[in-house]
Design an enzyme around this catalytic site. Sequence first.
Site, PDB file in Angstrom:
ATOM      1  N   TYR A 196       0.918  -1.391  -0.176  1.00 55.95           N
ATOM      2  CA  TYR A 196      -0.125   0.123  -0.063  1.00 55.95           C
ATOM      3  C   TYR A 196       0.972   1.154   0.012  1.00 55.95           C
ATOM      4  CZ  TYR A 196      -2.659   3.757   2.111  1.00 55.95           C
ATOM      5  OH  TYR A 196      -3.115   4.993   2.427  1.00 55.95           O
TER       6      TYR A 196
HETATM    7  P1  NAD Z   1     -11.875   5.142   2.348  1.00 56.70           P
HETATM    8  O1  NAD Z   1     -11.812   3.869   2.021  1.00 56.70           O
HETATM    9  O2  NAD Z   1     -13.094   5.441   3.297  1.00 56.70           O
HETATM   10  O3  NAD Z   1     -12.293   6.256   1.112  1.00 56.70           O
HETATM   11  C1  NAD Z   1     -11.776   5.972  -0.224  1.00 56.70           C
HETATM   12  C2  NAD Z   1     -12.995   6.059  -1.152  1.00 56.70           C
HETATM   13  O4  NAD Z   1     -12.328   6.063  -2.631  1.00 56.70           O
HETATM   14  C3  NAD Z   1     -13.804   5.078  -1.065  1.00 56.70           C
HETATM   15  O5  NAD Z   1     -15.155   5.326  -0.880  1.00 56.70           O
HETATM   16  C4  NAD Z   1     -13.834   4.167  -2.116  1.00 56.70           C
HETATM   17  O6  NAD Z   1     -15.008   3.659  -3.009  1.00 56.70           O
HETATM   18  C5  NAD Z   1     -13.443   5.067  -3.330  1.00 56.70           C
HETATM   19  N1  NAD Z   1     -12.774   4.655  -4.754  1.00 56.70           N
HETATM   20  C6  NAD Z   1     -11.295   3.684  -4.328  1.00 56.70           C
HETATM   21  N2  NAD Z   1     -10.889   3.628  -5.766  1.00 56.70           N
HETATM   22  C7  NAD Z   1     -11.824   4.221  -6.529  1.00 56.70           C
HETATM   23  C8  NAD Z   1     -11.732   4.622  -7.735  1.00 56.70           C
HETATM   24  N3  NAD Z   1     -10.963   3.618  -8.779  1.00 56.70           N
HETATM   25  N4  NAD Z   1     -12.591   5.403  -8.464  1.00 56.70           N
HETATM   26  C9  NAD Z   1     -13.531   6.090  -7.704  1.00 56.70           C
HETATM   27  N5  NAD Z   1     -13.520   6.022  -6.388  1.00 56.70           N
HETATM   28  C10 NAD Z   1     -12.887   5.006  -5.824  1.00 56.70           C
HETATM   29  O7  NAD Z   1     -10.577   5.513   2.700  1.00 56.70           O
HETATM   30  P2  NAD Z   1     -10.247   7.017   3.703  1.00 56.70           P
HETATM   31  O8  NAD Z   1      -9.598   6.280   4.855  1.00 56.70           O
HETATM   32  O9  NAD Z   1     -11.437   8.068   3.708  1.00 56.70           O
HETATM   33  O10 NAD Z   1      -8.774   7.449   2.941  1.00 56.70           O
HETATM   34  C11 NAD Z   1      -9.077   8.463   2.063  1.00 56.70           C
HETATM   35  C12 NAD Z   1      -7.498   8.892   1.392  1.00 56.70           C
HETATM   36  O11 NAD Z   1      -6.646   9.139   2.511  1.00 56.70           O
HETATM   37  C13 NAD Z   1      -7.095   7.760   0.599  1.00 56.70           C
HETATM   38  O12 NAD Z   1      -6.313   8.146  -0.233  1.00 56.70           O
HETATM   39  C14 NAD Z   1      -6.003   7.002   1.630  1.00 56.70           C
HETATM   40  O13 NAD Z   1      -4.948   6.574   1.301  1.00 56.70           O
HETATM   41  C15 NAD Z   1      -5.689   8.386   2.375  1.00 56.70           C
HETATM   42  N6  NAD Z   1      -4.946   8.176   3.748  1.00 56.70           N
HETATM   43  C16 NAD Z   1      -6.057   7.867   5.017  1.00 56.70           C
HETATM   44  C17 NAD Z   1      -5.551   7.899   6.115  1.00 56.70           C
HETATM   45  C18 NAD Z   1      -6.455   7.371   7.072  1.00 56.70           C
HETATM   46  O14 NAD Z   1      -5.961   6.938   8.225  1.00 56.70           O
HETATM   47  N7  NAD Z   1      -7.763   7.216   7.044  1.00 56.70           N
HETATM   48  C19 NAD Z   1      -4.127   7.988   6.233  1.00 56.70           C
HETATM   49  C20 NAD Z   1      -3.248   8.171   5.533  1.00 56.70           C
HETATM   50  C21 NAD Z   1      -3.833   8.414   4.094  1.00 56.70           C
HETATM   51  C1  UGA Z   2      -3.690   3.927   8.794  1.00 54.05           C
HETATM   52  C2  UGA Z   2      -4.724   4.126   7.632  1.00 54.05           C
HETATM   53  O1  UGA Z   2      -5.450   2.781   7.637  1.00 54.05           O
HETATM   54  C3  UGA Z   2      -3.903   4.066   6.352  1.00 54.05           C
HETATM   55  O2  UGA Z   2      -4.834   4.107   5.324  1.00 54.05           O
HETATM   56  C4  UGA Z   2      -2.911   5.110   6.213  1.00 54.05           C
HETATM   57  O3  UGA Z   2      -2.369   5.319   5.121  1.00 54.05           O
HETATM   58  C5  UGA Z   2      -2.049   5.143   7.430  1.00 54.05           C
HETATM   59  O4  UGA Z   2      -2.931   5.164   8.693  1.00 54.05           O
HETATM   60  C6  UGA Z   2      -1.065   6.180   7.540  1.00 54.05           C
HETATM   61  O5  UGA Z   2      -0.842   6.760   8.452  1.00 54.05           O
HETATM   62  O6  UGA Z   2      -0.415   6.521   6.414  1.00 54.05           O
HETATM   63  P1  UGA Z   2      -2.606   2.225  10.151  1.00 54.05           P
HETATM   64  O7  UGA Z   2      -1.737   3.300  11.184  1.00 54.05           O
HETATM   65  O8  UGA Z   2      -2.258   0.999  10.423  1.00 54.05           O
HETATM   66  O9  UGA Z   2      -2.881   2.909   8.876  1.00 54.05           O
HETATM   67  O10 UGA Z   2      -3.972   2.424  11.137  1.00 54.05           O
HETATM   68  P2  UGA Z   2      -5.068   1.443  11.993  1.00 54.05           P
HETATM   69  O11 UGA Z   2      -5.681   0.572  11.051  1.00 54.05           O
HETATM   70  O12 UGA Z   2      -5.702   2.375  12.913  1.00 54.05           O
HETATM   71  O13 UGA Z   2      -3.827   0.737  12.821  1.00 54.05           O
HETATM   72  C7  UGA Z   2      -3.071   1.573  14.130  1.00 54.05           C
HETATM   73  C8  UGA Z   2      -2.236   0.353  14.599  1.00 54.05           C
HETATM   74  O14 UGA Z   2      -3.173  -0.450  15.506  1.00 54.05           O
HETATM   75  C9  UGA Z   2      -1.481  -0.396  13.911  1.00 54.05           C
HETATM   76  O15 UGA Z   2      -0.047  -0.660  14.627  1.00 54.05           O
HETATM   77  C10 UGA Z   2      -2.341  -1.943  13.957  1.00 54.05           C
HETATM   78  O16 UGA Z   2      -1.570  -2.956  13.628  1.00 54.05           O
HETATM   79  C11 UGA Z   2      -2.902  -1.769  15.036  1.00 54.05           C
HETATM   80  N1  UGA Z   2      -4.284  -2.415  15.012  1.00 54.05           N
HETATM   81  C12 UGA Z   2      -5.114  -2.434  14.032  1.00 54.05           C
HETATM   82  C13 UGA Z   2      -4.359  -3.408  15.904  1.00 54.05           C
HETATM   83  O17 UGA Z   2      -3.673  -3.708  16.786  1.00 54.05           O
HETATM   84  N2  UGA Z   2      -5.662  -4.332  16.017  1.00 54.05           N
HETATM   85  C14 UGA Z   2      -6.721  -4.038  15.098  1.00 54.05           C
HETATM   86  O18 UGA Z   2      -7.744  -4.595  15.096  1.00 54.05           O
HETATM   87  C15 UGA Z   2      -6.318  -3.087  13.865  1.00 54.05           C
END
Ligand code: NAD
Ligand code: UGA
Length: 313
Positions: free
Chosen positions: A150
Amino acid sequence: MSGKALVTGAAGFIGSHLCERLVSDGWSVTGIDSFTDYYDPQRKRMHISGLAGSKSFSLVEEDLNSCDLAAHLEGVSCVFHLAAQAGVRRSWGAEFSHYIDSNILATQKLLEAMKDTGIPLVYSSSSSVYGDTRDLPMREDHVTSPVSPYGATKLSAEHLCELYRVNFGQRYVALRYFTVYGPRQRPDMAFSRFIKAALGGGEIEVYGDGKQTRDFTFVFDALEANVLASRYEGDWNIFNVGGGSRSSVLDVIEIIRRETGGDPPVRFMEKARGDVLDTWADTTKAAGELGFSPTTGLEEGLRREIEWYRDHS
Ligand code: NAD
Ligand code: UGA
């Protein structure tokens, strides 16, 4: 700045909040989302349902890889690109093709469509581009060496933004979010799973010993970073977006226990492949150049996420 915005990933966790924020700031918003089944698409419909009657919002249910992007870019003054296959731990094996499609191919297609339009791009990148480093806090000029498939795709998309800037003058800001949480958080993420267990009587699974740390970012702070980035006047930049709430997984579980009154058993599992040990954002650059300053701390943010889960379970 306001005007017409295009938001990709508009029905997702962060994207749906961003659409609401932009509409309330006076933007007219087109949201694109293909409602992938990474998690329940019905949940995404619920995310976006509050905007259904708004004259300032229209939803395009299409895949970025097959839709007519040129048509959707007409009259747009900023593109917020959030669509992606998110999730670190599921990016191995056969699933990887979804990450290539939604994170790399879709970004390249968007950049191709944007390259001669002069429209600036705000790209949602990720702290996962850094990989497992002991050199903390993470700064934007640190080496990028992702440890998950990813993370590799999110970094590839950053590289594509830079290629289109150098070759076609495409302006962009990449925002490297650090583990975003809050209402509507994706169901695969830690807080969602822990809160569900605490409220519903299930078990918490911890990957590794739970001492891993994350710089957790409340979702409204991530939105603020997007709004600030849309006003950025330079040609390009990359900014960390962290919440300033660095805590371990075990600390988070303690807060959830306290706030919910639940006492779910904790099962320790093998550390997940692709997970980094620690993240910690240095946000000095975003503070200085964007005026970014996160305002919601972990306890308050968690209370708001718990409240949302209570209302939606
Ligand atoms: P999410 O999965 O809730 O939202 C992503 C959305 O994109 C989904 O609704 C999905 O249906 C849509 N999508 C995926 N592929 C597509 C495509 N080909 N065409 C049109 N729509 C499409 O995820 P999120 O947590 O809201 O993340 C949003 C963005 O932020 C992502 O780019 C993710 O990599 C980035 N990001 C998220 C986190 C986090 O902690 N949530 C952290 C770092 C980066
Ligand atoms: C999150 C988002 O899911 C990614 O999309 C994003 O890109 C990433 O942050 C980012 O900062 O760039 P992550 O940090 O793995 O990824 O977020 P969580 O799923 O909330 O996990 C946080 C921590 O909890 C991780 O160490 C994971 O291993 C742990 N975890 C998660 C558990 O111990 N148990 C669980 O059921 C889920």
